[in-house]
Design a protein around this motif. Structure first.
Motif, PDB file in Angstrom:
ATOM      1  N   ILE A   1     -12.123   1.472 -11.620  1.00 20.19           N
ATOM      2  CA  ILE A   1     -12.830   1.370 -10.340  1.00 20.19           C
ATOM      3  C   ILE A   1     -12.181   0.309  -9.463  1.00 20.19           C
ATOM      4  N   LEU A   2     -11.846  -0.835 -10.052  1.00 19.82           N
ATOM      5  CA  LEU A   2     -11.198  -1.908  -9.302  1.00 19.82           C
ATOM      6  C   LEU A   2      -9.837  -1.453  -8.766  1.00 19.82           C
ATOM      7  N   GLY A   3      -9.041  -0.793  -9.597  1.00 22.42           N
ATOM      8  CA  GLY A   3      -7.734  -0.297  -9.164  1.00 22.42           C
ATOM      9  C   GLY A   3      -7.858   0.756  -8.079  1.00 22.42           C
ATOM     10  N   PHE A   4      -8.813   1.661  -8.224  1.00 23.11           N
ATOM     11  CA  PHE A   4      -9.016   2.684  -7.203  1.00 23.11           C
ATOM     12  C   PHE A   4      -9.407   2.052  -5.877  1.00 23.11           C
ATOM     13  N   ALA A   5     -10.336   1.119  -5.926  1.00 22.95           N
ATOM     14  CA  ALA A   5     -10.797   0.480  -4.694  1.00 22.95           C
ATOM     15  C   ALA A   5      -9.681  -0.305  -4.027  1.00 22.95           C
ATOM     16  N   LEU A   6      -8.877  -0.972  -4.835  1.00 17.68           N
ATOM     17  CA  LEU A   6      -7.835  -1.835  -4.295  1.00 17.68           C
ATOM     18  C   LEU A   6      -6.628  -1.049  -3.786  1.00 17.68           C
TER      19      LEU A   6
ATOM     20  N   GLU B   1      -6.326   2.564  -3.514  1.00 17.89           N
ATOM     21  CA  GLU B   1      -6.541   3.874  -2.896  1.00 17.89           C
ATOM     22  C   GLU B   1      -7.534   3.799  -1.734  1.00 17.89           C
ATOM     23  N   ALA B   2      -8.732   3.342  -2.005  1.00 16.35           N
ATOM     24  CA  ALA B   2      -9.798   3.381  -1.004  1.00 16.35           C
ATOM     25  C   ALA B   2      -9.539   2.415   0.153  1.00 16.35           C
ATOM     26  N   TYR B   3      -9.151   1.183  -0.137  1.00 14.74           N
ATOM     27  CA  TYR B   3      -8.927   0.203   0.935  1.00 14.74           C
ATOM     28  C   TYR B   3      -7.818   0.645   1.894  1.00 14.74           C
ATOM     29  N   PRO B   4      -6.633   1.050   1.407  1.00 19.24           N
ATOM     30  CA  PRO B   4      -5.608   1.517   2.359  1.00 19.24           C
ATOM     31  C   PRO B   4      -6.030   2.754   3.149  1.00 19.24           C
ATOM     32  N   LEU B   5      -6.789   3.641   2.525  1.00 17.44           N
ATOM     33  CA  LEU B   5      -7.252   4.833   3.235  1.00 17.44           C
ATOM     34  C   LEU B   5      -8.198   4.465   4.374  1.00 17.44           C
ATOM     35  N   VAL B   6      -9.147   3.596   4.110  1.00 21.00           N
ATOM     36  CA  VAL B   6     -10.092   3.163   5.145  1.00 21.00           C
ATOM     37  C   VAL B   6      -9.368   2.365   6.221  1.00 21.00           C
TER      38      VAL B   6
END
Length: 97
Positions: free
Chosen positions: A39-44, A46-51
């Motif tokens: 979850i931490l890796g995905f958020a850091l 994948e999700a943050y750069p996408l947003v």
């Protein structure tokens, strides 16, 4: 009738079955232990750069020296890309194919 009595070797404790609350806490800890890094890796990564990319797409950026000026323009960038730029559709088609 007498109830069956289980004989245990001397010094051994009989382990009680875990309660539902204890099993739930254990499952939560297992999830955090094994799912937390994912979850931490995905958020850091994948999700943050996408947003961040989506947020930047709604702005006009101007660079002056070391500063970056951020001016929110809303959907104007998308309007210009789809309706004003004559080459955008061919570039988009090439990128998709």
């Amino acid at each position: 009738m007498r109830a069956a009595v289980r004989a245990t070797p001397a010094g051994m404790r009989i382990r009680r079955p875990a309660t539902k609350g204890a099993m739930h806490r254990r499952r939560v800890w297992e999830f955090l232990l094994f799912g937390g890094p994912w979850i931490l890796g995905f958020a850091l990564f994948e999700a943050y750069p996408l947003v961040q990319s989506l947020w930047i797409s709604f702005a006009k950026l101007s660079f002056s020296g070391k500063a970056v000026k951020f001016l929110f323009v809303g959907l104007k960038n998308y309007h210009d890309a789809f309706f004003v730029d004559t080459h955008f559709s061919s570039y988009l088609l090439q990128a998709v194919i």
